[in-house]
Design a protein around this motif. Structure first.
Motif, mmCIF file in Angstrom:
data_model
loop_
_atom_site.group_PDB
_atom_site.id
_atom_site.type_symbol
_atom_site.label_atom_id
_atom_site.label_comp_id
_atom_site.label_asym_id
_atom_site.label_seq_id
_atom_site.Cartn_x
_atom_site.Cartn_y
_atom_site.Cartn_z
ATOM 1 N N ARG A 124 -35.954 -82.927 26.803
ATOM 2 C CA ARG A 124 -36.812 -81.754 26.707
ATOM 3 C C ARG A 124 -36.409 -80.942 25.497
ATOM 4 N NH1 ARG A 124 -37.330 -79.247 32.683
ATOM 5 N NH2 ARG A 124 -38.268 -77.595 31.444
ATOM 6 N N ASP A 125 -37.390 -80.367 24.826
ATOM 7 C CA ASP A 125 -37.137 -79.657 23.572
ATOM 8 C C ASP A 125 -36.973 -78.171 23.859
ATOM 9 O OD1 ASP A 125 -36.973 -78.717 21.022
ATOM 10 O OD2 ASP A 125 -38.646 -79.888 20.257
ATOM 11 N N LEU A 126 -35.725 -77.702 23.867
ATOM 12 C CA LEU A 126 -35.452 -76.287 24.095
ATOM 13 C C LEU A 126 -36.015 -75.442 22.970
ATOM 14 C CD1 LEU A 126 -34.093 -74.029 25.677
ATOM 15 C CD2 LEU A 126 -31.910 -74.665 24.612
ATOM 16 N N ARG A 127 -36.086 -76.015 21.776
ATOM 17 C CA ARG A 127 -36.622 -75.276 20.631
ATOM 18 C C ARG A 127 -38.045 -74.802 20.896
ATOM 19 N NH1 ARG A 127 -37.172 -78.849 15.470
ATOM 20 N NH2 ARG A 127 -38.414 -79.972 17.005
ATOM 21 N N GLN A 128 -38.906 -75.674 21.429
ATOM 22 C CA GLN A 128 -40.290 -75.295 21.710
ATOM 23 C C GLN A 128 -40.351 -74.187 22.746
ATOM 24 O OE1 GLN A 128 -42.420 -78.851 22.776
ATOM 25 N NE2 GLN A 128 -42.353 -79.692 20.710
ATOM 26 N N PHE A 129 -39.503 -74.275 23.765
ATOM 27 C CA PHE A 129 -39.456 -73.230 24.787
ATOM 28 C C PHE A 129 -39.069 -71.893 24.163
ATOM 29 C CE2 PHE A 129 -36.905 -70.697 27.738
ATOM 30 C CZ PHE A 129 -37.773 -70.559 28.815
ATOM 31 N N LEU A 130 -38.028 -71.903 23.311
ATOM 32 C CA LEU A 130 -37.560 -70.666 22.694
ATOM 33 C C LEU A 130 -38.610 -70.066 21.770
ATOM 34 C CD1 LEU A 130 -33.882 -71.671 21.861
ATOM 35 C CD2 LEU A 130 -34.643 -70.110 23.641
ATOM 36 N N GLU A 131 -39.273 -70.928 20.995
ATOM 37 C CA GLU A 131 -40.288 -70.421 20.074
ATOM 38 C C GLU A 131 -41.446 -69.796 20.839
ATOM 39 O OE1 GLU A 131 -41.165 -73.784 17.675
ATOM 40 O OE2 GLU A 131 -39.503 -73.423 16.282
ATOM 41 N N GLY A 132 -41.748 -70.330 22.030
ATOM 42 C CA GLY A 132 -42.810 -69.752 22.839
ATOM 43 C C GLY A 132 -42.420 -68.415 23.441
ATOM 44 N N VAL A 133 -41.168 -68.293 23.850
ATOM 45 C CA VAL A 133 -40.694 -67.072 24.497
ATOM 46 C C VAL A 133 -40.361 -65.985 23.470
ATOM 47 C CG1 VAL A 133 -38.843 -66.081 25.917
ATOM 48 C CG2 VAL A 133 -39.838 -68.294 26.514
ATOM 49 N N TYR A 134 -39.764 -66.402 22.353
ATOM 50 C CA TYR A 134 -39.293 -65.431 21.364
ATOM 51 C C TYR A 134 -40.091 -65.527 20.078
ATOM 52 C CZ TYR A 134 -35.382 -64.998 24.563
ATOM 53 O OH TYR A 134 -34.604 -64.796 25.679
ATOM 54 N N GLN A 135 -41.407 -65.396 20.185
ATOM 55 C CA GLN A 135 -42.254 -65.449 18.999
ATOM 56 C C GLN A 135 -41.904 -64.287 18.066
ATOM 57 O OE1 GLN A 135 -46.401 -65.657 19.978
ATOM 58 N NE2 GLN A 135 -46.158 -67.394 21.350
ATOM 59 N N GLY A 136 -41.775 -64.616 16.802
ATOM 60 C CA GLY A 136 -41.471 -63.586 15.819
ATOM 61 C C GLY A 136 -39.992 -63.440 15.515
ATOM 62 N N ARG A 137 -39.138 -64.025 16.368
ATOM 63 C CA ARG A 137 -37.706 -63.951 16.073
ATOM 64 C C ARG A 137 -37.368 -64.987 14.999
ATOM 65 N NH1 ARG A 137 -32.924 -63.977 20.537
ATOM 66 N NH2 ARG A 137 -34.050 -62.081 21.069
ATOM 67 N N HIS A 138 -36.662 -64.562 13.969
ATOM 68 C CA HIS A 138 -36.355 -65.451 12.860
ATOM 69 C C HIS A 138 -35.180 -66.368 13.213
ATOM 70 C CE1 HIS A 138 -39.168 -63.549 10.169
ATOM 71 N NE2 HIS A 138 -38.632 -62.366 10.396
ATOM 72 N N LEU A 139 -35.302 -67.603 12.778
ATOM 73 C CA LEU A 139 -34.175 -68.520 12.880
ATOM 74 C C LEU A 139 -33.175 -68.187 11.778
ATOM 75 C CD1 LEU A 139 -36.024 -71.928 13.458
ATOM 76 C CD2 LEU A 139 -35.079 -70.377 15.173
ATOM 77 N N GLN A 140 -31.930 -68.481 12.023
ATOM 78 C CA GLN A 140 -30.889 -68.256 11.025
ATOM 79 C C GLN A 140 -30.503 -69.603 10.429
ATOM 80 O OE1 GLN A 140 -27.794 -65.364 11.880
ATOM 81 N NE2 GLN A 140 -28.876 -64.729 13.725
ATOM 82 N N ALA A 141 -30.563 -69.693 9.108
ATOM 83 C CA ALA A 141 -30.296 -70.946 8.409
ATOM 84 C C ALA A 141 -28.880 -70.947 7.846
ATOM 85 C CB ALA A 141 -31.309 -71.141 7.283
#
Length: 205
Positions: free
Chosen positions: A12-29
């Motif tokens: 399961r892709d936790l990334r997709q879940f997080l992007e859905g829940v935390y829209q607008g939060r920037h990833l840190q590179a």
């Protein structure tokens, strides 16, 4: 010892879940080789790339604790090891969550648990690997583990998506870089692996 499954269960892709829940939060590179800052209340989740988790012995030697791959969480709240350090093995994108956010969201707690179970299986595989007396056996087991964690099918076998140095491999199995170099040469001669044009390991199985 480590067995490769021919029918791996899709992760399961936790990334997709997080992007859905935390829209607008920037990833840190972070670029390959950068140290990732640790905070006692922060949990990082890998959205892209691979992070090396390690500790240091009093004599300065490094010991590999594991690899955090796509969707895997890591951070000080999830470990008892000190010192505990995380270094980007490739260019990575991470999302930072606070421990309070995780504790207050049953859905997020469940997703984190599912991917922590992957880390547990990896840790058990590394413990079993450490029990092999022959260094060559430890190296083979490590490469098989990496095949499962960061391998991508290619025409000749499985290509490890991260370029690993001989020192990375040596630290992981408790030996010297010189020994790893010699054993990799032996495995090449046996047609067990090769290096591609970009110096990535390809397992020929």
């Amino acid at each position: 010892m480590l067995q490769l499954s021919t029918s791996k269960t899709p992760q399961r892709d936790l990334r997709q879940f997080l992007e859905g829940v935390y829209q607008g939060r920037h990833l840190q590179a972070f670029r390959a080789g950068q140290t990732i800052p640790m905070n006692p209340l922060d949990i990082w989740v890998v959205c892209r790339g691979v992070v090396q988790l390690s500790t240091l012995y009093p004599n300065g030697d490094e010991a590999l604790l594991g690899l955090a791959c796509s969707s895997m969480p890591f951070g000080l709240p999830l470990s008892l090891i000190y010192p505990y350090q995380a270094i980007a093995m490739s260019d990575v994108d991470l999302m930072c969550l606070t421990l309070i956010e995780v504790q207050q969201s049953p859905d997020l707690t469940n997703e984190i648990f599912l991917h922590l179970s992957r880390r547990l299986r990896q840790a058990e595989a590394m413990l079993a690997m450490a029990g092999c007396r022959r260094v060559e056996d430890r190296l083979r087991q490590l490469l098989l583990l990496l095949q499962m964690e960061i391998g991508s099918p290619c025409a000749e076998g499985t290509r490890l998506s991260v370029r690993l140095t001989h020192q990375h491999l040596a630290s992981a199995i408790g030996t010297t870089r010189v020994t790893v170099t010699r054993l990799l040469g032996k495995l090449k001669d046996e047609n067990w692996l090769k290096l591609d044009s970009s110096r990535h390991i390809v397992l020929l199985q």
